[in-house]
Scaffold this active site. Sequence first.
Site, short mmCIF file in Angstrom:
data_model
loop_
_atom_site.label_atom_id
_atom_site.label_comp_id
_atom_site.label_asym_id
_atom_site.label_seq_id
_atom_site.Cartn_x
_atom_site.Cartn_y
_atom_site.Cartn_z
N LYS A 156 101.02 28.06 -9.99
CA LYS A 156 100.80 28.12 -8.54
C LYS A 156 99.32 27.89 -8.24
O LYS A 156 98.43 28.40 -8.94
CB LYS A 156 101.26 29.48 -8.00
CG LYS A 156 101.23 29.58 -6.47
CD LYS A 156 101.80 30.91 -6.01
CE LYS A 156 101.78 31.05 -4.49
NZ LYS A 156 102.36 32.33 -4.04
N SER B 222 105.84 32.23 -0.56
CA SER B 222 104.86 31.17 -0.62
C SER B 222 104.86 30.39 -1.93
O SER B 222 104.21 29.35 -2.04
CB SER B 222 103.46 31.77 -0.39
OG SER B 222 103.12 32.67 -1.43
N SER C 11 107.10 36.67 -2.30
CA SER C 11 106.79 35.25 -2.48
C SER C 11 107.25 34.65 -3.81
O SER C 11 107.15 33.44 -3.99
CB SER C 11 105.28 35.01 -2.32
OG SER C 11 104.90 35.22 -0.98
#
Length: 500
Positions: free
Chosen positions: A79, A154, A178
Amino acid sequence: MDIMSMTAVELGKKIRAGELSAEEAVEAAFLRIEKTEKDVHGFLALDKERALKRARQVQKQIKEGTMAAPLAGVPAGIKDNLCTAGMKTTCASRMLENFIPTYTAEAVRRLEQCGVIVIGKTNMDEFAMGSTTETSYFGVTRNPWNLHHVPGGSSGGSCAAVAAAECSFALGSDTGGSIRQPSSFCGVTGIKPTYGTVSRSGLIAYASSLDQIGPVARDVTDCAVILEAIAGYDKKDSTSMAREYYGFAEALTDDVKGLRIGIPRDYLGKGLNAEVKETILRAAEVLEKSGAHVEEFDLSLTEYAIPAYYVIASAEASSNLARFDGVKYGYRSPEGGGLHSMYKKTRSEGFGAEVKRRIMLGSFVLSSGYYDAYYLKALRVKALIKQAFDRAFGRYDVILGSASPATAPELGSSLGDPLKMYLGDIYTVSVNLAGLPGISVPAGYDSKGLPIGVQLIGDCFREDNIIRAAYAYECATEKKYVRTAPSGAPVTEEAAEGRG
């Protein structure tokens, strides 16, 4: 068997056995990316040359017998809020568009020590603020199961990349769901560990008291093995906990006889999609038939979780993001003016709408006259929520529920109503407020063919219980929901319409 359809553990085993090479695994990942990435957009940055160079080094170590980790040679995505030395880390924001860190996040460093090959950085909501991966400055990520729908957020890029088989696994971060929510939307497995289990060193913070790094993978076994690799005490992180036990993979047993599982009635009421509710109850029945004791109970305080979370998270975000002012690093507005004008223009142009909304909300609740009324009150509610979970875990080993009230919404349907988007986190934010571990496991599909995930929540430092329950569920259902999106390449119109 197609290389990218294997789980990370399966692929690692074949590489160690000499049936495949780490270089072949990386080549297979990039071949898949060439087919799918134009549709999915799971990655923000890719570095094939660097990945192949590292693969050759790892392969040499395997051959020499100096590298025997279960994930050696396996390609992974990271990420884009986790720092990677020599590779851009943007947080999907214009503010950090050209930021190249000089050091690597501890969790990523531990993976690389185990021979994992980092192939690129995955897309995300800007500064991890969002639930759809639509707030990224660099464009939206699409759900591989249906390109007209969001992947969640996210950590949507990480989950979409794994679902589309663009990488064997990925790392995400979880501040209010997330990892778990996009895992549910994309039909993959994701774990949010107990707060403090994985070092946050090198993670660009959203809300420091809530953020936690965790794995996203195809099945529970992968997640347990990856979590073992990245967990551990780190003196560079003041919130890191020194635990006595990190043997998460030892919990991979399908024996749940005597396990006490509670289902909060609060999680089955108004607002929960009927198909999602049916899936949760069906999962409970599967676990009960496997020997677990399942019953419903009242958790309480659920309705206060969302306001408490957004007050605390936004307050911490306004503080954490104050450093991005155009002075030291990152974006600076090219327009002239004095110091204060430069601050205003830089932050107005460098941040997106959702980030600015949360900074303003956070600054408001921390301001004079409102600190006691909002921020301190939210902290008291946070403590009460933790007490409610403590009482629940006095009776149960695991709490079962959904990771989201519904399946993945269509692209563009959430950002116009921020409050509705925030309410979608109703079943996940309490876990972060209480610092608990949670896992989302694929459990079915809705009438549109979109995945539905089951969330299992454990007491602090009891990842073993949720891993055990999740693995038992996988075994009892013969992993029927553990698979990549149609062909791993949703490029046809049929797949785009969810019929693939």
